[in-house]
Design a protein around this motif. Sequence first.
Motif, PDB file in Angstrom:
ATOM      1  N   LYS B 132       0.834  -1.211   0.000  1.00  0.00           N
ATOM      2  CA  LYS B 132       0.000   0.000   0.000  1.00  0.00           C
ATOM      3  C   LYS B 132       0.867   1.258   0.000  1.00  0.00           C
ATOM      4  O   LYS B 132       1.938   1.267   0.599  1.00  0.00           O
ATOM      5  N   PRO B 133       0.397   2.344  -0.607  1.00  0.00           N
ATOM      6  CA  PRO B 133       1.144   3.608  -0.512  1.00  0.00           C
ATOM      7  C   PRO B 133       1.358   3.959   0.969  1.00  0.00           C
ATOM      8  O   PRO B 133       0.419   3.907   1.766  1.00  0.00           O
ATOM      9  N   GLY B 134       2.577   4.261   1.335  1.00  0.00           N
ATOM     10  CA  GLY B 134       2.881   4.594   2.721  1.00  0.00           C
ATOM     11  C   GLY B 134       3.035   3.383   3.633  1.00  0.00           C
ATOM     12  O   GLY B 134       3.367   3.535   4.813  1.00  0.00           O
ATOM     13  N   GLY B 135       2.811   2.169   3.109  1.00  0.00           N
ATOM     14  CA  GLY B 135       3.020   0.960   3.908  1.00  0.00           C
ATOM     15  C   GLY B 135       4.501   0.722   4.173  1.00  0.00           C
ATOM     16  O   GLY B 135       5.357   1.359   3.549  1.00  0.00           O
ATOM     17  N   SER B 136       4.791  -0.197   5.084  1.00  0.00           N
ATOM     18  CA  SER B 136       6.194  -0.370   5.482  1.00  0.00           C
ATOM     19  C   SER B 136       6.865  -1.563   4.802  1.00  0.00           C
ATOM     20  O   SER B 136       6.260  -2.618   4.600  1.00  0.00           O
ATOM     21  N   LEU B 137       8.128  -1.346   4.443  1.00  0.00           N
ATOM     22  CA  LEU B 137       9.022  -2.422   3.978  1.00  0.00           C
ATOM     23  C   LEU B 137      10.088  -2.627   5.039  1.00  0.00           C
ATOM     24  O   LEU B 137      10.686  -1.649   5.511  1.00  0.00           O
ATOM     25  N   THR B 138      10.323  -3.873   5.423  1.00  0.00           N
ATOM     26  CA  THR B 138      11.430  -4.212   6.332  1.00  0.00           C
ATOM     27  C   THR B 138      12.330  -5.215   5.631  1.00  0.00           C
ATOM     28  O   THR B 138      11.851  -6.221   5.097  1.00  0.00           O
ATOM     29  N   VAL B 139      13.618  -4.924   5.619  1.00  0.00           N
ATOM     30  CA  VAL B 139      14.601  -5.837   5.016  1.00  0.00           C
ATOM     31  C   VAL B 139      15.707  -6.093   6.029  1.00  0.00           C
ATOM     32  O   VAL B 139      16.262  -5.139   6.595  1.00  0.00           O
ATOM     33  N   ILE B 140      16.023  -7.352   6.268  1.00  0.00           N
ATOM     34  CA  ILE B 140      17.149  -7.719   7.142  1.00  0.00           C
ATOM     35  C   ILE B 140      18.103  -8.599   6.342  1.00  0.00           C
ATOM     36  O   ILE B 140      17.691  -9.599   5.752  1.00  0.00           O
ATOM     37  N   GLU B 141      19.374  -8.192   6.305  1.00  0.00           N
ATOM     38  CA  GLU B 141      20.383  -8.976   5.592  1.00  0.00           C
ATOM     39  C   GLU B 141      21.694  -8.933   6.370  1.00  0.00           C
ATOM     40  O   GLU B 141      21.918  -8.025   7.166  1.00  0.00           O
ATOM     41  N   GLY B 142      22.547  -9.904   6.132  1.00  0.00           N
ATOM     42  CA  GLY B 142      23.886  -9.893   6.701  1.00  0.00           C
ATOM     43  C   GLY B 142      24.881  -9.243   5.756  1.00  0.00           C
ATOM     44  O   GLY B 142      24.516  -8.714   4.699  1.00  0.00           O
ATOM     45  N   ASP B 143      26.147  -9.259   6.132  1.00  0.00           N
ATOM     46  CA  ASP B 143      27.239  -8.789   5.281  1.00  0.00           C
ATOM     47  C   ASP B 143      28.493  -9.524   5.743  1.00  0.00           C
ATOM     48  O   ASP B 143      29.084  -9.181   6.770  1.00  0.00           O
ATOM     49  N   HIS B 144      28.869 -10.569   4.984  1.00  0.00           N
ATOM     50  CA  HIS B 144      29.986 -11.400   5.444  1.00  0.00           C
ATOM     51  C   HIS B 144      31.313 -10.642   5.406  1.00  0.00           C
ATOM     52  O   HIS B 144      32.270 -11.027   6.085  1.00  0.00           O
ATOM     53  N   GLY B 145      31.373  -9.566   4.637  1.00  0.00           N
ATOM     54  CA  GLY B 145      32.578  -8.728   4.632  1.00  0.00           C
ATOM     55  C   GLY B 145      32.722  -7.912   5.904  1.00  0.00           C
ATOM     56  O   GLY B 145      33.778  -7.321   6.147  1.00  0.00           O
ATOM     57  N   SER B 146      31.677  -7.874   6.711  1.00  0.00           N
ATOM     58  CA  SER B 146      31.758  -7.150   7.989  1.00  0.00           C
ATOM     59  C   SER B 146      32.416  -8.006   9.070  1.00  0.00           C
ATOM     60  O   SER B 146      32.686  -7.531  10.165  1.00  0.00           O
ATOM     61  N   PHE B 147      32.660  -9.272   8.760  1.00  0.00           N
ATOM     62  CA  PHE B 147      33.255 -10.175   9.755  1.00  0.00           C
ATOM     63  C   PHE B 147      34.731  -9.892   9.960  1.00  0.00           C
ATOM     64  O   PHE B 147      35.481  -9.707   9.008  1.00  0.00           O
ATOM     65  N   TYR B 148      35.152  -9.856  11.198  1.00  0.00           N
ATOM     66  CA  TYR B 148      36.567  -9.956  11.548  1.00  0.00           C
ATOM     67  C   TYR B 148      36.646 -10.537  12.949  1.00  0.00           C
ATOM     68  O   TYR B 148      35.618 -10.665  13.629  1.00  0.00           O
ATOM     69  N   CYS B 149      37.849 -10.894  13.354  1.00  0.00           N
ATOM     70  CA  CYS B 149      37.991 -11.511  14.675  1.00  0.00           C
ATOM     71  C   CYS B 149      39.377 -11.226  15.217  1.00  0.00           C
ATOM     72  O   CYS B 149      40.221 -10.620  14.558  1.00  0.00           O
ATOM     73  N   TYR B 150      39.585 -11.640  16.468  1.00  0.00           N
ATOM     74  CA  TYR B 150      40.918 -11.587  17.062  1.00  0.00           C
ATOM     75  C   TYR B 150      41.134 -12.853  17.854  1.00  0.00           C
ATOM     76  O   TYR B 150      40.265 -13.201  18.646  1.00  0.00           O
ATOM     77  N   PRO B 151      42.228 -13.567  17.672  1.00  0.00           N
ATOM     78  CA  PRO B 151      43.228 -13.292  16.635  1.00  0.00           C
ATOM     79  C   PRO B 151      42.696 -13.650  15.254  1.00  0.00           C
ATOM     80  O   PRO B 151      41.819 -14.509  15.135  1.00  0.00           O
ATOM     81  N   GLN B 152      43.202 -12.960  14.234  1.00  0.00           N
ATOM     82  CA  GLN B 152      42.763 -13.230  12.865  1.00  0.00           C
ATOM     83  C   GLN B 152      43.947 -13.730  12.051  1.00  0.00           C
ATOM     84  O   GLN B 152      45.027 -13.139  12.089  1.00  0.00           O
ATOM     85  N   THR B 153      43.727 -14.833  11.331  1.00  0.00           N
ATOM     86  CA  THR B 153      44.807 -15.442  10.550  1.00  0.00           C
ATOM     87  C   THR B 153      44.444 -15.433   9.062  1.00  0.00           C
ATOM     88  O   THR B 153      43.274 -15.251   8.691  1.00  0.00           O
ATOM     89  N   ALA B 154      45.449 -15.652   8.221  1.00  0.00           N
ATOM     90  CA  ALA B 154      45.214 -15.705   6.773  1.00  0.00           C
ATOM     91  C   ALA B 154      44.263 -16.849   6.431  1.00  0.00           C
ATOM     92  O   ALA B 154      43.347 -16.693   5.619  1.00  0.00           O
ATOM     93  N   ALA B 155      44.424 -18.001   7.084  1.00  0.00           N
ATOM     94  CA  ALA B 155      43.558 -19.156   6.791  1.00  0.00           C
ATOM     95  C   ALA B 155      42.125 -18.873   7.252  1.00  0.00           C
ATOM     96  O   ALA B 155      41.163 -19.240   6.560  1.00  0.00           O
ATOM     97  N   GLY B 156      41.978 -18.228   8.388  1.00  0.00           N
ATOM     98  CA  GLY B 156      40.638 -17.870   8.878  1.00  0.00           C
ATOM     99  C   GLY B 156      39.938 -16.932   7.912  1.00  0.00           C
ATOM    100  O   GLY B 156      38.735 -17.052   7.645  1.00  0.00           O
ATOM    101  N   ARG B 157      40.715 -15.997   7.363  1.00  0.00           N
ATOM    102  CA  ARG B 157      40.151 -15.065   6.367  1.00  0.00           C
ATOM    103  C   ARG B 157      39.753 -15.823   5.105  1.00  0.00           C
ATOM    104  O   ARG B 157      38.717 -15.549   4.498  1.00  0.00           O
ATOM    105  N   GLN B 158      40.578 -16.791   4.726  1.00  0.00           N
ATOM    106  CA  GLN B 158      40.366 -17.498   3.458  1.00  0.00           C
ATOM    107  C   GLN B 158      39.080 -18.334   3.470  1.00  0.00           C
ATOM    108  O   GLN B 158      38.364 -18.370   2.465  1.00  0.00           O
ATOM    109  N   VAL B 159      38.766 -18.992   4.574  1.00  0.00           N
ATOM    110  CA  VAL B 159      37.544 -19.820   4.586  1.00  0.00           C
ATOM    111  C   VAL B 159      36.292 -18.937   4.489  1.00  0.00           C
ATOM    112  O   VAL B 159      35.310 -19.324   3.839  1.00  0.00           O
TER     113      VAL B 159
END
Lengths: 270, 270
Positions: B132-159
């Motif tokens: 409907k005009p003025g009705g609501s849309l809700t969208v939820i998504e992830g972003d795997h590029g937002s992932f990081y960790c500590y400690p972070q290794t090259a192999a962890g990044r690769q998987v």
Amino acid sequence: MNRSYIHGYDALESGRLDDQAHTLEELLHHDTRYPAGHRVLETGCGTGAQTAILARRSPGARITAVDIAADSLAVARKRLEAMAVANVHFHQADGARLPFADHHFDHVFVCFLLEHLARPESVLQELRRVLKPGGSLTVIEGDHGSFYCYPQTAAGRQVVRCLIDLQAACGGDALIGRRLYPLLYRARFEDVRVTPRVVYVDPSRPAWEEGFSRNTFIAMVSAVEKNAIDAGLIDPADWRQGIGDLKATIGRGTFHYTFFKALARGPRSS
Amino acid sequence: MNRSYIHGYDALESGRLDDQAHTLEELLHHDTRYPAGHRVLETGCGTGAQTAILARRSPGARITAVDIAADSLAVARKRLEAMAVANVHFHQADGARLPFADHHFDHVFVCFLLEHLARPESVLQELRRVLKPGGSLTVIEGDHGSFYCYPQTAAGRQVVRCLIDLQAACGGDALIGRRLYPLLYRARFEDVRVTPRVVYVDPSRPAWEEGFSRNTFIAMVSAVEKNAIDAGLIDPADWRQGIGDLKATIGRGTFHYTFFKALARGPRSS
């Protein structure tokens, strides 16, 4: 403490830190207020950008601000004098060898300091020494590895990588935010609680596009242009491309960065 | 709509999505409640993990849930029947060609769907048509590029990179979270407002270490092991190392991931 402070001390830089402190004040400082009469130590006050915020938000606290650099302290003193603030005293000192008695402070505070240190543990140990048992420690740091944007290009990634690599070459760690918890835990602080402070920017938030994306983050990266090129980390054409790509997100894309704020208690028995 | 759904449809996967939905429910859904009597469409309901949450949180709303996959819908129907929920009706349909009249719904909702689509624009256009005009849309998504960790290794990044690359090879975009604002804006929704929903995990949050780091994120990456190795993206030894490195953050390091939730309005004049 490491003297080769990557951001430099010139007037432009001081202006950048002002912009940054103003834009981010609510996000980073809204939950820090110290009671009247309490003794607060800020280690690594630099030119006083955060000190001014502490003093304004906790007008009754008795704040001691230390830095190793006399020229920064001179700027900080002037800044606080201009604000007609009377509750801050400055000392020139090494954060790893503070001229204060054990358990002298009710609260200790560091902001954007540990990222520059080869051994943040030695400053944390000293903060633990001068902090009263059960007193509070507050640490605020960034994490340049938390940055991403849309659209994101290889050149845009590379210029940010230059900043991280230069900071590492100076003995610092631009990715320190993610390891605040383990750092403070191993330094034997208690009740360590870390919260991410997320900057999310899109065209519906034009004040953040200007105040953070352009005038804080891109300005910070831009400031190391000469160092990065002189160090052979990037060639001038790629540098221009990368900075241009970051700027191109403004008005049409998104920009993401996370600061980390840690709160902990000094050991009740030491 | 793309049929090569990367996560698969087996029982293990369905269990993983349950864990994920439960752990993340507060973070992702706390601000979504639909009034009694309002018509709500969920496109891409899959096995009904999010549908169950919608139905429980908005017990008076009239929810229509569609998915293109009959086998997923069968699981979803059973799930909602087991909950004794009566306010959800299921339809098998392509999200880009919905069997509903223009402006039929008060609200439309999609969660973890657009990341799998080669042309999310076509689903958004169809959602705009039935809203409907003025009705609501809700969208939820992830972003795997937002992932990081500590400690972070090259192999962890690769998987993690393998998961992103496999999703791209299926025509999807595992980095879609960061571009929700431009996507919705260009699809001519109004009042687009995106907020990051940040998962921050350290040893002071053991429920998140188990519920998110191990049983959601690492489980999701682990599920593509065979595909990644068969596609030649990584060799088995590096895979084992990378997964091991991610697991090694639990109990001593930190884990970071950002979801994005967008809220917008259907155009008031179309």
